[in-house]
Design an enzyme around this catalytic site. Sequence first.
Site, PDB file in Angstrom:
ATOM      1  N   LYS A  13       0.810  -1.216   0.000  1.00  0.00           N
ATOM      2  CA  LYS A  13       0.000   0.000   0.000  1.00  0.00           C
ATOM      3  C   LYS A  13       0.844   1.266   0.000  1.00  0.00           C
ATOM      4  O   LYS A  13       0.449   2.263  -0.596  1.00  0.00           O
ATOM      5  CB  LYS A  13      -1.040   0.018   1.124  1.00  0.00           C
ATOM      6  CG  LYS A  13      -0.504  -0.098   2.522  1.00  0.00           C
ATOM      7  CD  LYS A  13      -1.649  -0.249   3.503  1.00  0.00           C
ATOM      8  CE  LYS A  13      -1.179  -0.190   4.943  1.00  0.00           C
ATOM      9  NZ  LYS A  13      -0.069  -1.121   5.285  1.00  0.00           N
ATOM     10  N   ARG A  87      -5.819   2.587  11.901  1.00  0.00           N
ATOM     11  CA  ARG A  87      -5.350   1.219  12.114  1.00  0.00           C
ATOM     12  C   ARG A  87      -6.101   0.521  13.233  1.00  0.00           C
ATOM     13  O   ARG A  87      -5.823  -0.638  13.526  1.00  0.00           O
ATOM     14  CB  ARG A  87      -3.882   1.278  12.498  1.00  0.00           C
ATOM     15  CG  ARG A  87      -2.923   0.636  11.534  1.00  0.00           C
ATOM     16  CD  ARG A  87      -1.524   0.919  12.065  1.00  0.00           C
ATOM     17  NE  ARG A  87      -0.521   0.092  11.479  1.00  0.00           N
ATOM     18  CZ  ARG A  87       0.233   0.457  10.449  1.00  0.00           C
ATOM     19  NH1 ARG A  87       0.056   1.613   9.878  1.00  0.00           N
ATOM     20  NH2 ARG A  87       1.166  -0.360  10.011  1.00  0.00           N
ATOM     21  N   ARG A 126      12.313  -7.069   1.930  1.00  0.00           N
ATOM     22  CA  ARG A 126      12.248  -5.635   1.638  1.00  0.00           C
ATOM     23  C   ARG A 126      13.529  -4.950   2.106  1.00  0.00           C
ATOM     24  O   ARG A 126      14.045  -5.229   3.183  1.00  0.00           O
ATOM     25  CB  ARG A 126      11.048  -5.004   2.351  1.00  0.00           C
ATOM     26  CG  ARG A 126      11.066  -3.482   2.275  1.00  0.00           C
ATOM     27  CD  ARG A 126       9.740  -2.863   2.516  1.00  0.00           C
ATOM     28  NE  ARG A 126       9.269  -2.997   3.890  1.00  0.00           N
ATOM     29  CZ  ARG A 126       8.061  -2.606   4.290  1.00  0.00           C
ATOM     30  NH1 ARG A 126       7.214  -2.091   3.426  1.00  0.00           N
ATOM     31  NH2 ARG A 126       7.701  -2.751   5.539  1.00  0.00           N
ATOM     32  N   ARG A 155      14.598  -2.350   7.523  1.00  0.00           N
ATOM     33  CA  ARG A 155      13.902  -1.755   8.669  1.00  0.00           C
ATOM     34  C   ARG A 155      13.941  -2.727   9.844  1.00  0.00           C
ATOM     35  O   ARG A 155      13.770  -3.925   9.667  1.00  0.00           O
ATOM     36  CB  ARG A 155      12.447  -1.459   8.285  1.00  0.00           C
ATOM     37  CG  ARG A 155      12.284  -0.153   7.545  1.00  0.00           C
ATOM     38  CD  ARG A 155      10.924  -0.006   6.914  1.00  0.00           C
ATOM     39  NE  ARG A 155       9.790  -0.369   7.768  1.00  0.00           N
ATOM     40  CZ  ARG A 155       8.516  -0.171   7.427  1.00  0.00           C
ATOM     41  NH1 ARG A 155       8.219   0.366   6.263  1.00  0.00           N
ATOM     42  NH2 ARG A 155       7.541  -0.532   8.230  1.00  0.00           N
ATOM     43  N   ARG A 166       3.796  -7.813  13.982  1.00  0.00           N
ATOM     44  CA  ARG A 166       2.950  -6.878  13.227  1.00  0.00           C
ATOM     45  C   ARG A 166       1.747  -7.598  12.634  1.00  0.00           C
ATOM     46  O   ARG A 166       0.654  -7.047  12.587  1.00  0.00           O
ATOM     47  CB  ARG A 166       3.763  -6.226  12.109  1.00  0.00           C
ATOM     48  CG  ARG A 166       4.675  -5.137  12.632  1.00  0.00           C
ATOM     49  CD  ARG A 166       5.828  -4.891  11.698  1.00  0.00           C
ATOM     50  NE  ARG A 166       5.439  -4.259  10.452  1.00  0.00           N
ATOM     51  CZ  ARG A 166       6.202  -4.291   9.357  1.00  0.00           C
ATOM     52  NH1 ARG A 166       7.344  -4.931   9.350  1.00  0.00           N
ATOM     53  NH2 ARG A 166       5.799  -3.690   8.275  1.00  0.00           N
TER      54      ARG A 166
HETATM   55  P1  ADP Z   1       3.560  -1.277   7.582  1.00  0.00           P
HETATM   56  O1  ADP Z   1       2.209  -0.894   7.056  1.00  0.00           O
HETATM   57  O2  ADP Z   1       4.416  -1.946   6.548  1.00  0.00           O
HETATM   58  O3  ADP Z   1       3.516  -1.987   8.896  1.00  0.00           O
HETATM   59  P2  ADP Z   1       4.035   1.480   8.292  1.00  0.00           P
HETATM   60  O4  ADP Z   1       5.176   2.256   7.771  1.00  0.00           O
HETATM   61  O5  ADP Z   1       2.666   1.846   7.854  1.00  0.00           O
HETATM   62  O6  ADP Z   1       4.395  -0.007   7.912  1.00  0.00           O
HETATM   63  O7  ADP Z   1       4.034   1.507   9.902  1.00  0.00           O
HETATM   64  C1  ADP Z   1       5.173   1.191  10.664  1.00  0.00           C
HETATM   65  C2  ADP Z   1       4.894   1.294  12.156  1.00  0.00           C
HETATM   66  O8  ADP Z   1       4.489   2.633  12.505  1.00  0.00           O
HETATM   67  C3  ADP Z   1       3.773   0.420  12.702  1.00  0.00           C
HETATM   68  O9  ADP Z   1       4.186  -0.901  12.935  1.00  0.00           O
HETATM   69  C4  ADP Z   1       3.427   1.172  13.998  1.00  0.00           C
HETATM   70  O10 ADP Z   1       4.404   0.955  15.001  1.00  0.00           O
HETATM   71  C5  ADP Z   1       3.543   2.614  13.582  1.00  0.00           C
HETATM   72  N1  ADP Z   1       2.248   3.146  13.093  1.00  0.00           N
HETATM   73  C6  ADP Z   1       1.998   3.609  11.830  1.00  0.00           C
HETATM   74  N2  ADP Z   1       0.709   4.008  11.729  1.00  0.00           N
HETATM   75  C7  ADP Z   1       0.136   3.814  12.929  1.00  0.00           C
HETATM   76  C8  ADP Z   1      -1.176   4.002  13.456  1.00  0.00           C
HETATM   77  N3  ADP Z   1      -2.174   4.486  12.694  1.00  0.00           N
HETATM   78  N4  ADP Z   1      -1.422   3.678  14.761  1.00  0.00           N
HETATM   79  C9  ADP Z   1      -0.444   3.201  15.527  1.00  0.00           C
HETATM   80  N5  ADP Z   1       0.815   2.963  15.105  1.00  0.00           N
HETATM   81  C10 ADP Z   1       1.114   3.265  13.824  1.00  0.00           C
END
Ligand code: ADP
Length: 214
Positions: A13, A87, A126, A155, A166
């Site tokens: 995404k 989320r 990745r 990462r 996750r």
């Molecule tokens: P991915 O979708 O690949 O897990 P992201 O870059 O979207 O990676 O998110 C990485 C991390 O950032 C998440 O695992 C979380 O720790 C934090 N995070 C991002 N968006 C949110 C959110 N809406 N609520 C809580 N934590 C978030």
Amino acid sequence: MKLVLFGPPGVGKGSQARFLSEREGAVHISTGVLLRRAIRSETELGMEAKEYVESGMLVPGPLVRALAEDAVRATGFKGFVLDGYPRTIEQAEWLDAFLRENESQLDTVISLQVPAEVIIDRLSKRRVDRETGENYHLDFKPPPADLPADRIIQRKDDMPEAILHRLRIYDRDTHPVQDWYRQRGMLQEIDGRGTFEEVYGRIVGAIPTHGSTP
Ligand code: ADP
């Protein structure tokens, strides 16, 4: 265009949201990118969020809420693609109330779906260019040979332990957000398998206002 692009970690995404926003003149808002930037700059928010992000846990809601709302407000409610927010159901309710208060609303929510084994493969292979944020995949889109090796990083949350964490959190807290939007008639489910272009075509086809002014 006002969209949420929804789906499990590693579904693609981020790359799709970035491309879509560029093509459509909307702003790509990724809470993950914003959090990682805050961590790198060692802001107060970054310091609070660091442990959660690196171990693959959700950052406490109120911190992310402020980040996402500020970013949406900064677009003037014109065009945005939200990636990684909401989320949780709580965050979906916050977003809904925030947009209403500002006489705005989402056009749609697009949920990308791929089987779990594809996700694990994508995440563990990745790699990221630490300077541009560009994502690579060791098999399908390897980093260019002339890119200095020290710019290519993995990462911390793409390590096997954090990936499992996750995915568990996604199942427990994030997956139910889909039902929340489905009940409100806002959800469109899209197959996230295939090439980038194939998936992009499906996403664009699912946007109701596509073709009209954003
Ligand atoms: P991915 O979708 O690949 O897990 P992201 O870059 O979207 O990676 O998110 C990485 C991390 O950032 C998440 O695992 C979380 O720790 C934090 N995070 C991002 N968006 C949110 C959110 N809406 N609520 C809580 N934590 C978030």
